[in-house]
Enzyme design. Structure first.
Site, short mmCIF file in Angstrom:
data_model
loop_
_atom_site.label_atom_id
_atom_site.label_comp_id
_atom_site.label_asym_id
_atom_site.label_seq_id
_atom_site.Cartn_x
_atom_site.Cartn_y
_atom_site.Cartn_z
N ASN A 1 -7.46 3.33 -11.76
CA ASN A 1 -6.46 2.27 -11.22
C ASN A 1 -5.09 2.85 -11.68
O ASN A 1 -4.83 3.66 -12.52
CB ASN A 1 -6.47 0.92 -12.22
CG ASN A 1 -5.49 -0.18 -11.72
OD1 ASN A 1 -5.28 -0.34 -10.74
ND2 ASN A 1 -4.84 -0.61 -13.12
N GLY B 1 0.77 -1.25 0.09
CA GLY B 1 0.10 -0.02 0.03
C GLY B 1 0.92 1.23 0.00
O GLY B 1 0.50 2.18 0.84
N SER B 2 2.00 1.17 -0.90
CA SER B 2 2.58 2.58 -0.96
C SER B 2 1.85 3.86 -1.70
O SER B 2 1.92 4.85 -1.23
CB SER B 2 3.98 2.36 -1.37
OG SER B 2 4.31 2.21 -2.77
N GLN C 1 7.41 7.99 -9.21
CA GLN C 1 6.44 8.89 -10.27
C GLN C 1 4.94 8.54 -9.72
O GLN C 1 4.00 9.25 -9.69
CB GLN C 1 6.83 8.53 -11.55
CG GLN C 1 7.99 9.09 -11.87
CD GLN C 1 8.35 10.67 -11.55
OE1 GLN C 1 7.27 11.38 -11.70
NE2 GLN C 1 9.41 10.89 -11.09
N GLU D 1 -12.06 -4.40 -20.25
CA GLU D 1 -10.97 -4.80 -20.89
C GLU D 1 -9.87 -4.71 -20.03
O GLU D 1 -9.50 -3.31 -19.66
CB GLU D 1 -10.66 -4.47 -22.21
CG GLU D 1 -9.54 -5.28 -23.10
CD GLU D 1 -9.43 -4.39 -24.56
OE1 GLU D 1 -8.05 -4.77 -24.96
OE2 GLU D 1 -10.21 -3.91 -24.93
N HIS E 1 -1.31 1.72 -12.98
CA HIS E 1 -0.48 0.66 -13.73
C HIS E 1 0.95 0.98 -13.85
O HIS E 1 1.10 2.01 -14.23
CB HIS E 1 -1.33 0.24 -14.88
CG HIS E 1 -0.60 -0.92 -15.71
ND1 HIS E 1 -0.78 -2.33 -15.06
CD2 HIS E 1 0.16 -1.00 -16.69
CE1 HIS E 1 -0.26 -3.11 -15.83
NE2 HIS E 1 0.36 -2.59 -17.13
C1 GRF Z 1 2.34 -0.68 -8.01
O1 GRF Z 1 3.30 -0.58 -8.61
C2 GRF Z 1 1.06 -0.38 -8.73
O2 GRF Z 1 1.47 0.38 -10.08
C3 GRF Z 1 0.63 -1.94 -9.29
O3 GRF Z 1 0.94 -2.36 -8.14
C4 GRF Z 1 1.76 -1.91 -7.16
C5 GRF Z 1 1.47 -1.52 -5.87
O4 GRF Z 1 2.31 -0.84 -4.79
N1 GRF Z 1 -0.79 -1.71 -9.72
P1 GRF Z 1 1.87 -0.44 -3.63
O5 GRF Z 1 1.10 -1.63 -2.92
O6 GRF Z 1 1.09 0.59 -4.01
O7 GRF Z 1 2.96 -0.08 -2.97
#
Ligand code: GRF
Length: 214
Positions: free
Chosen positions: A110, A15-16, A176, A146, A112
């Site tokens: 979301n 959960g960063s 980032q 999708e 990604h």
């Molecule tokens: C992040 O790299 C995010 O882009 C991907 O999963 C990872 C989650 O990291 N969907 P965190 O739990 O938010 O540290």
């Protein structure tokens, strides 16, 4: 003062990104408040962090449900009970069905770890390194049925440097992510960015979009 959008963050792990969203929302001028952190895994590290910040937490364990639909109906019920307006997926490792996605259409976003449409799916950093791309990054997008194909709200890119491995590249991208996700949530919560008939309607000034480009 206008009401802030009640936002739920769905996590499965550390959960960063969740922590970055919580930190941004501590500013009362931020247009979203984090009203709930929900995990499908009881052991997700982010749950304790959220609780320590005084945020309501919930666990809906997918393993305790007979199928994906039953799991999602429970998640939906918890979100509704907390009067949630916007849902942020942040490392939520369950694929959602069209039923859930349609229910939350335009209010479900979301993050990604790639410059979509490149590298949908898993292992994005390893694949970018294998391809020797000069730049990599992250994307916040509206969720559509999708996988990883929804319209982009914000992206930031970073260079891929000589000597990078998965860990160093992931760390550079993650920095980032923590900048872009709070900015993107603010844009959706304030209504500056909306999903209209499958496209992003964008009222942001051009210089703001450039800031996000990194
Ligand atoms: C992040 O790299 C995010 O882009 C991907 O999963 C990872 C989650 O990291 N969907 P965190 O739990 O938010 O540290």
């Amino acid at each position: 003062m206008t009401a802030r959008a009640r936002t739920a963050i769905l996590i499965s792990g550390r959960g960063s990104n969740m922590t970055a969203l919580i930190a941004a929302a501590k500013d009362t001028a931020y247009p979203a408040e984090i009203a709930l952190v929900l995990s499908n895994r009881p052991d997700a590290g982010g749950l304790q962090r959220a609780a320590a910040d005084g945020i309501a937490t919930a666990v809906v364990d997918h393993k305790a449900h007979p199928d994906r639909e039953a799991f999602e109906r429970e998640v939906d019920a918890v979100l509704t009970a907390h009067r949630i307006d916007i849902v942020c997926l942040a490392g939520f490792m369950r694929i959602l069905t069209p039923w859930f996605i349609t229910r939350w259409e335009g209010r479900l976003i979301n993050i990604h770890p790639s410059l979509l449409p490149d590298y949908k799916g898993l292992h994005t950093h390893a694949r970018a390194l294998a391809d020797r791309v000069p730049r990599h990054g992250c994307t916040v997008h509206f969720v559509v049925p999708e996988l990883d194909a929804g319209p982009t709200i914000a992206q930031a890119s970073v260079p891929v440097l000589p000597g990078d491995d998965e860990a160093t590249l992931a760390a550079r991208v993650l920095e980032q992510e923590h900048r872009v996700y709070p900015a993107a949530l603010a844009d959706v919560a304030s209504g500056r960015v909306r999903l209209v008939e499958g496209q992003v309607a964008d009222d942001r000034p051009a210089e703001y979009a450039r800031f996000l480009a990194g």
